[in-house]
Design an enzyme around this catalytic site. Structure first.
Site, PDB file in Angstrom:
ATOM      1  N   LYS A  17       0.832  -1.211   0.000  1.00  0.00           N
ATOM      2  CA  LYS A  17       0.000   0.000   0.000  1.00  0.00           C
ATOM      3  C   LYS A  17       0.863   1.256   0.000  1.00  0.00           C
ATOM      4  O   LYS A  17       0.580   2.201  -0.735  1.00  0.00           O
ATOM      5  CB  LYS A  17      -0.942   0.018   1.210  1.00  0.00           C
ATOM      6  CG  LYS A  17      -2.082  -0.967   1.037  1.00  0.00           C
ATOM      7  CD  LYS A  17      -3.132  -0.836   2.114  1.00  0.00           C
ATOM      8  CE  LYS A  17      -4.178  -1.942   1.952  1.00  0.00           C
ATOM      9  NZ  LYS A  17      -5.027  -2.088   3.111  1.00  0.00           N
ATOM     10  N   LYS A  50     -10.319 -11.322  -8.097  1.00  0.00           N
ATOM     11  CA  LYS A  50     -11.209 -11.472  -6.958  1.00  0.00           C
ATOM     12  C   LYS A  50     -12.250 -10.348  -6.950  1.00  0.00           C
ATOM     13  O   LYS A  50     -11.931  -9.208  -7.293  1.00  0.00           O
ATOM     14  CB  LYS A  50     -10.317 -11.380  -5.702  1.00  0.00           C
ATOM     15  CG  LYS A  50     -10.959 -11.716  -4.407  1.00  0.00           C
ATOM     16  CD  LYS A  50      -9.872 -11.791  -3.327  1.00  0.00           C
ATOM     17  CE  LYS A  50     -10.458 -11.411  -1.968  1.00  0.00           C
ATOM     18  NZ  LYS A  50      -9.453 -11.286  -0.917  1.00  0.00           N
ATOM     19  N   LYS A  55     -14.604  -4.149  -4.162  1.00  0.00           N
ATOM     20  CA  LYS A  55     -15.399  -2.943  -4.338  1.00  0.00           C
ATOM     21  C   LYS A  55     -14.708  -1.910  -5.230  1.00  0.00           C
ATOM     22  O   LYS A  55     -15.346  -0.964  -5.692  1.00  0.00           O
ATOM     23  CB  LYS A  55     -15.759  -2.332  -2.982  1.00  0.00           C
ATOM     24  CG  LYS A  55     -14.568  -1.829  -2.177  1.00  0.00           C
ATOM     25  CD  LYS A  55     -15.066  -1.165  -0.906  1.00  0.00           C
ATOM     26  CE  LYS A  55     -13.974  -0.459  -0.145  1.00  0.00           C
ATOM     27  NZ  LYS A  55     -12.775  -1.243   0.182  1.00  0.00           N
TER      28      LYS A  55
END
Ligand code: TRP
Length: 333
Positions: free
Chosen positions: A114, A197, A200
Site C-alpha cells: 500500500k 477477486k 469494491k
C-alpha cells in the site's frame, strides 16, 4: 463446558457488503455461532487509516452493524461490537507497539504494497501500525482462533509472535491464537474481469448486496462470459461462466455438476437469468431486514452499546493484567 472463543473483524469501508464478502467470510461467521463463542468487531479504527469522510465512516459503521445482524448473527448470542467504543484497543496497542521491532513492522507486506502504491508522503503512520492494532483487537479477547482470509495470514503471525513474546518477557497473560484461514468454499470473482477477486474497487464487476435490485440484475446480465456457447465449469478457460456457476451453486445449494447437467444445451442468457433470480431474491430479503434495523436507530444504538459493553468487560480484564505485568502502577479502585 463453554464454547471456545473466536474473534474476527471487518472494516466499515463501503456502503454495503458485497457478495464476495458474504460468500468468502461472513457466511462462515454466521455458521460458526453454533460451535463458538463469537466476537465480531467492526474495525472503524482501522478504517480511519484511509481518511474517510466522517459522515461516511459513521454511516458505514451503522450499516455494517445492521448487515451483520441481517445476515443472521444474533446479537444476543454473539458479541458484535464497534472497535472505537472499546477504549482498551488503543491502550493495548501502545504496549504491543513497544514490543514490536521497527524492522518487524516494516516487513508487513500489506503495508509495503500500500505504501509503495501511494508513496511515503500520502501514507500515514496508522497504516504502518495497523497490524499492531489488529494484534491488540485479537489478544484482548483471548480467542482460541481467528477466522480470516489468506490475505491476513501475516498479520496473524505477528499477533502470535507478539503474544508469545509478551508471555515470555513478562507473564503468561495471552492465549496464543491460531489462524483459522478460511478457504473460501467458492471463489467468487469479478463479473467484468472474472480472473480477479470480487472487490469494491471495480464497481461494475462487484455485486453490492445493498445495490438497487435492478442494478444487481443488470450487473449479472452484463457479466463477461466468452465467445463459446457451452455452459461448462472450467475456471481457467471459461472463467466468467464458471464464476456464474459458482455463484449459483453456493446461493442455491445445488452442486456445480447438477447445474451443468441442468443447463445442457442452453445459452448463457438462461444461466444469467437464473443467477439473477437467486441473487435478487436473497438481496431483497436482506435489504428488507437491513432497512428494518436502520429504521429504528434507537434500538440499533442500544444493541451496539450492549455489544460494546460486553466486549469491554473482557477487554478491561486483559488490559489490567497487562498493565500489572509490565509494571504500571495500579490506579486503584
Ligand atoms: N485487517 C482485517 C481486514 O482487513 C480487519 C481486521 C481488523 C481484523 N482487526 C481484526 C480481522 C482482527 C481479524 C481480527 O480484513
Amino acid at each position: 463446558m463453554s464454547k471456545p472463543r473466536v474473534l474476527s473483524g471487518i472494516q466499515p469501508t463501503a456502503d454495503s457488503f458485497h457478495l464476495g464478502n458474504y460468500l468468502g467470510a461472513l457466511r462462515n461467521w454466521v455458521s460458526m455461532q453454533s460451535e463458538f463463542d463469537c466476537f465480531y468487531m467492526i474495525a472503524d479504527m482501522h478504517a480511519l487509516t484511509v481518511s474517510p469522510d466522517p459522515k461516511d465512516l459513521e454511516h458505514r459503521t451503522l450499516v455494517s452493524y445492521a448487515q451483520l445482524v441481517a445476515l443472521g448473527i444474533d446479537p444476543a448470542d454473539s458479541t458484535i461490537f464497534v472497535q472505537s467504543q472499546v477504549s482498551e484497543h488503543a491502550e493495548l496497542m501502545w504496549v504491543l507497539s513497544c514490543l514490536t521491532g521497527f524492522g518487524e513492522a516494516n516487513r508487513m507486506t500489506q503495508f509495503k504494497d500500500k505504501s509503495a502504491k501511494q508513496g511515503n508522503d500520502s501514507t500515514n503512520v496508522g497504516l504502518f501500525t495497523y497490524p499492531i492494532l489488529q494484534a491488540s483487537d485479537i489478544l484482548l479477547y483471548q480467542p482460541k482462533a481467528v477466522p480470516v482470509g489468506e490475505d491476513q495470514r501475516q498479520h496473524l503471525e505477528l499477533t502470535r509472535d507478539l503474544a508469545l513474546r509478551f508471555n515470555s518477557r513478562y507473564k503468561e497473560v495471552f492465549t496464543v491464537p491460531e489462524a483459522h484461514i478460511v478457504k473460501a468454499t467458492a471463489k467468487i470473482t469479478d463479473l467484468q474481469e472474472p480472473t480477479a477477486k470480487m472487490s469494491k474497487s471495480s464497481p461494475t464487476g462487484c455485486l453490492m448486496l445493498l445495490d438497487p435490485l435492478k442494478t444487481i440484475e443488470k450487473k449479472i446480465k452484463s457479466a463477461v462470459t466468452d465467445s463459446d456457447t457451452v455452459i461448462a465449469f472450467d475456471p481457467v478457460n471459461k472463467a466468467g461462466v464458471s464464476n456464474l456457476l459458482s455463484i449459483l451453486s453456493v446461493m442455491s445449494g445445488h452442486s456445480i455438476e447438477s447445474l451443468v447437467r441442468e443447463f445442457e444445451g442452453q445459452m448463457y442468457g438462461a444461466l444469467k437469468t437464473q443467477v439473477a433470480e437467486v441473487v435478487v431474491a436473497f438481496a431483497e430479503d436482506y435489504q428488507n431486514k437491513v432497512n428494518g434495523l436502520l429504521a429504528d436507530k434507537a434500538e440499533l444504538s442500544r444493541l451496539m452499546t450492549e455489544g460494546s459493553k460486553r466486549a469491554a468487560g473482557v477487554a478491561a480484564d486483559t488490559v489490567s493484567k497487562v498493565y500489572s505485568a509490565v509494571g504500571f502502577v495500579s490506579r486503584g479502585k
